[in-house]
Write a protein that holds these residues in place. Structure first.
Motif, short mmCIF file in Angstrom:
data_model
loop_
_atom_site.label_atom_id
_atom_site.label_comp_id
_atom_site.label_asym_id
_atom_site.label_seq_id
_atom_site.Cartn_x
_atom_site.Cartn_y
_atom_site.Cartn_z
N GLU A 195 -10.25 -3.62 -5.03
CA GLU A 195 -9.68 -4.72 -4.26
C GLU A 195 -9.18 -4.26 -2.89
OE1 GLU A 195 -6.86 -7.20 -6.29
OE2 GLU A 195 -7.86 -6.86 -8.21
N TYR A 196 -9.07 -2.95 -2.70
CA TYR A 196 -8.50 -2.39 -1.47
C TYR A 196 -9.48 -1.39 -0.88
CZ TYR A 196 -4.43 -4.27 -3.84
OH TYR A 196 -3.57 -5.10 -4.51
N SER A 197 -9.38 -1.20 0.42
CA SER A 197 -10.23 -0.20 1.06
C SER A 197 -9.75 1.20 0.69
CB SER A 197 -10.19 -0.37 2.59
OG SER A 197 -8.93 0.03 3.10
N GLU A 198 -10.67 2.12 0.69
CA GLU A 198 -10.31 3.50 0.38
C GLU A 198 -9.29 4.02 1.38
OE1 GLU A 198 -12.38 7.86 -0.20
OE2 GLU A 198 -13.57 6.07 -0.57
N LYS A 199 -9.40 3.59 2.64
CA LYS A 199 -8.45 4.00 3.67
C LYS A 199 -7.04 3.54 3.32
CE LYS A 199 -7.43 3.68 8.54
NZ LYS A 199 -7.12 2.68 9.52
N GLN A 200 -6.92 2.29 2.86
CA GLN A 200 -5.60 1.75 2.49
C GLN A 200 -4.99 2.52 1.33
OE1 GLN A 200 -4.02 -2.43 1.84
NE2 GLN A 200 -6.11 -2.83 2.55
N ASP B 207 -3.13 -6.40 1.20
CA ASP B 207 -2.38 -5.25 1.68
C ASP B 207 -1.78 -4.52 0.49
OD1 ASP B 207 -0.11 -3.64 2.52
OD2 ASP B 207 -0.41 -4.53 4.49
N ILE B 208 -2.25 -3.32 0.24
CA ILE B 208 -1.81 -2.57 -0.95
C ILE B 208 -0.32 -2.22 -0.88
CG2 ILE B 208 -2.43 -0.26 -0.11
CD1 ILE B 208 -3.47 0.21 -3.05
N PHE B 209 0.21 -2.01 0.31
CA PHE B 209 1.63 -1.70 0.45
C PHE B 209 2.49 -2.88 0.00
CE2 PHE B 209 -0.11 1.58 3.15
CZ PHE B 209 0.74 2.65 2.96
N GLU B 210 2.15 -4.06 0.48
CA GLU B 210 2.90 -5.26 0.10
C GLU B 210 2.73 -5.57 -1.38
OE1 GLU B 210 2.04 -8.57 2.64
OE2 GLU B 210 2.48 -7.43 4.45
N MET C 146 1.96 -3.51 -3.82
CA MET C 146 2.63 -2.50 -4.64
C MET C 146 4.15 -2.71 -4.61
SD MET C 146 1.92 -0.14 -6.76
CE MET C 146 0.18 -0.06 -6.42
N SER C 147 4.68 -3.03 -3.46
CA SER C 147 6.12 -3.30 -3.35
C SER C 147 6.52 -4.47 -4.25
CB SER C 147 6.46 -3.60 -1.89
OG SER C 147 7.82 -3.88 -1.74
N THR C 148 5.70 -5.50 -4.27
CA THR C 148 5.96 -6.66 -5.12
C THR C 148 5.84 -6.29 -6.59
OG1 THR C 148 5.13 -8.16 -3.42
CG2 THR C 148 5.21 -9.01 -5.67
N GLU C 149 4.79 -5.56 -6.94
CA GLU C 149 4.57 -5.15 -8.34
C GLU C 149 5.71 -4.28 -8.86
OE1 GLU C 149 2.06 -5.58 -10.74
OE2 GLU C 149 1.39 -7.22 -9.48
N ILE C 150 6.18 -3.36 -8.04
CA ILE C 150 7.25 -2.44 -8.44
C ILE C 150 8.60 -3.15 -8.45
CG2 ILE C 150 8.48 -0.30 -7.80
CD1 ILE C 150 5.63 0.13 -8.83
N GLY C 151 8.72 -4.13 -7.56
CA GLY C 151 9.98 -4.86 -7.49
C GLY C 151 10.97 -4.25 -6.51
N CYS C 152 10.46 -3.46 -5.57
CA CYS C 152 11.39 -2.91 -4.58
C CYS C 152 11.41 -3.84 -3.35
CB CYS C 152 11.05 -1.47 -4.20
SG CYS C 152 9.46 -1.18 -3.46
N GLU C 153 12.57 -3.96 -2.78
CA GLU C 153 12.78 -4.90 -1.69
C GLU C 153 12.06 -4.50 -0.41
OE1 GLU C 153 16.55 -7.08 0.52
OE2 GLU C 153 16.90 -5.81 -1.20
N TYR C 154 11.99 -3.20 -0.16
CA TYR C 154 11.40 -2.71 1.08
C TYR C 154 10.22 -1.79 0.79
CZ TYR C 154 15.94 -4.26 2.78
OH TYR C 154 17.04 -5.01 3.06
N ILE C 155 9.18 -1.94 1.57
CA ILE C 155 8.01 -1.07 1.44
C ILE C 155 8.41 0.39 1.61
CG2 ILE C 155 5.82 -0.43 2.55
CD1 ILE C 155 5.38 -3.45 3.05
#
Length: 73
Positions: A39-44, A4-7, A9-18
């Motif tokens: 690693e991710y779908s184009e849609k994601q 999940d690119i949202f999760e 990216m949130s982890t990589e950036i270090g922000c608590e909430y998506i």
């Protein structure tokens, strides 16, 4: 299965909430240029770009930047 690119990216950036990803546009763009977009779908990826940048057309420029950086290594 693709991640999940949202999760991720949130982890990589270090922000608590998506939901905070849009506050970190510059960092998200830098991370998108460094990760393997395959690693991710184009849609994601489009959904992430739409959410963070308000425009999914940025995806094309990210692919171009990523390819140019790869060619210059």
């Amino acid at each position: 299965m693709k991640q999940d690119i949202f999760e991720d990216m949130s982890t990589e950036i270090g922000c608590e909430y998506i939901s905070d990803l849009s506050l970190y546009k510059d960092q998200v763009e830098k991370k998108l240029l460094k990760i393997s977009l395959e690693e991710y779908s184009e849609k994601q990826i489009c959904e992430l770009c739409e959410y963070v940048f308000g425009d999914s057309s940025i995806l094309k420029s990210l692919y171009e930047k990523q390819n140019n950086d790869t060619l210059h290594l």
